[in-house]
Design a protein around this motif. Structure first.
Motif, PDB file in Angstrom:
ATOM      1  N   GLY A 170       0.830  -1.189   0.000  1.00  0.00           N
ATOM      2  CA  GLY A 170       0.000   0.000   0.000  1.00  0.00           C
ATOM      3  C   GLY A 170       0.868   1.243   0.000  1.00  0.00           C
ATOM      4  N   ARG A 174      -3.506  -2.463  -4.015  1.00  0.00           N
ATOM      5  CA  ARG A 174      -4.417  -3.106  -3.068  1.00  0.00           C
ATOM      6  C   ARG A 174      -4.404  -4.612  -3.300  1.00  0.00           C
ATOM      7  NH1 ARG A 174      -9.447  -2.601  -3.379  1.00  0.00           N
ATOM      8  NH2 ARG A 174      -9.657  -1.792  -5.512  1.00  0.00           N
ATOM      9  N   SER A 232      -8.373  -3.235   1.506  1.00  0.00           N
ATOM     10  CA  SER A 232      -7.137  -3.929   1.173  1.00  0.00           C
ATOM     11  C   SER A 232      -6.758  -4.821   2.349  1.00  0.00           C
ATOM     12  CB  SER A 232      -6.009  -2.937   0.876  1.00  0.00           C
ATOM     13  OG  SER A 232      -4.898  -3.593   0.294  1.00  0.00           O
TER      14      SER A 232
END
Length: 262
Positions: A170, A174, A232
């Motif tokens: 990140g 994701r 994510s």
């Protein structure tokens, strides 16, 4: 115009079953889709005259993974979404399964997605600056998997890998996973002993049916969309409510006069 219209997607194992359904869904949304597999299929995923590109590759081999990435970039100039779908395992007794067998299953279901994700991450950062990776896991990774122990262990590792990569990569990449429940695909009849076996399994599930490729495809579209921009490291269960515990199944069979426990 769909948000996927200018995006490029790779779906591993995208020539049949769940992967075919995923590839078809992204084609419907206007994406440029590439699928890979070990052998040329008779037909490819298509929608309204547009077909997925096919790249012959064994995802267990790093150099062939690179070939898929390189051709995709050469033809489209970018990579936006990777769906690590290729996987699976035949039944095997854990007490007698060979070392080679176990290593091959773990390589297909865990090591291959890791290597593909590494190469995809590099390509995404170089071409579009950001991207989405979705790993297709399984309920076998979150509950016991008798008969497919190495597969279950690999899928459990894939779920954990997803969380680790999401933290490392990140904010630009994701990474999420989908925990797929019992699925009705071309191979389901053999695995679940024919249509009668499928009907018996469906009868005990909360939604009274097995999952379908389009169910997983819809989850992939969501997780790779702008609507999931803050998602994510997640593991989305697409299980139709999950498998009920044995005592609930037996109780229902008894109520229906179908006690098969003896």
């Amino acid at each position: 115009m769909s948000e996927f219209a200018k995006k490029t997607i790779i779906v591993t194992g995208g020539t049949r079953g769940i992967g075919h359904g995923i590839a078809s869904a992204f084609l419907q949304e206007g994406a440029r889709v590439y699928v890979c597999g070990r052998s040329q299929p008779d037909t490819l995923p298509e929608w309204n005259g547009r077909s997925a590109g096919f790249i012959q590759a064994d995802v267990r081999k790093e150099e062939q993974i690179q070939l898929v990435i390189d051709r995709t970039l050469a033809e489209t100039g970018r990579l936006d979404i990777l769906i690590n779908n290729a996987g699976g395992s035949p039944e095997a007794d854990a007490a007698t399964a060979s070392t080679g067998f176990s290593e091959a299953i773990i390589r297909l279901n865990l090591i291959a997605p890791l290597i593909f994700s590494q190469k995809a991450c590099e390509a995404m950062r170089k071409t579009g600056g950001c991207g989405s990776i979705i790993n297709i896991a399984s309920v076998s990774g979150v509950r016991p998997s008798p008969g497919t122990a190495a597969y279950g262990a690999a899928k459990a590792g894939l779920i954990n890998l997803t969380q680790s990569l999401a933290q490392e990569w990140g904010p630009d990449i994701r990474v999420n996973s989908i925990i797929a429940g019992l699925m009705q695909t071309e191979a389901a009849d053999d695995h679940y002993e024919g249509s009668s076996g499928l009907q018996k399994i469906a009868a005990v599930l909360p939604l009274k049916r097995l999952g379908r490729p389009e169910d997983i495809a819809a989850a992939c579209l969501f997780l790779s969309s702008d609507a999931a921009a803050y998602i994510s490291g997640a593991s989305l269960e697409v299980t139709g409510g999950g498998e009920p515990p044995v005592h609930r199944v037996l109780a229902e069979q008894t109520r229906n006069g179908k006690d098969t426990s003896q």
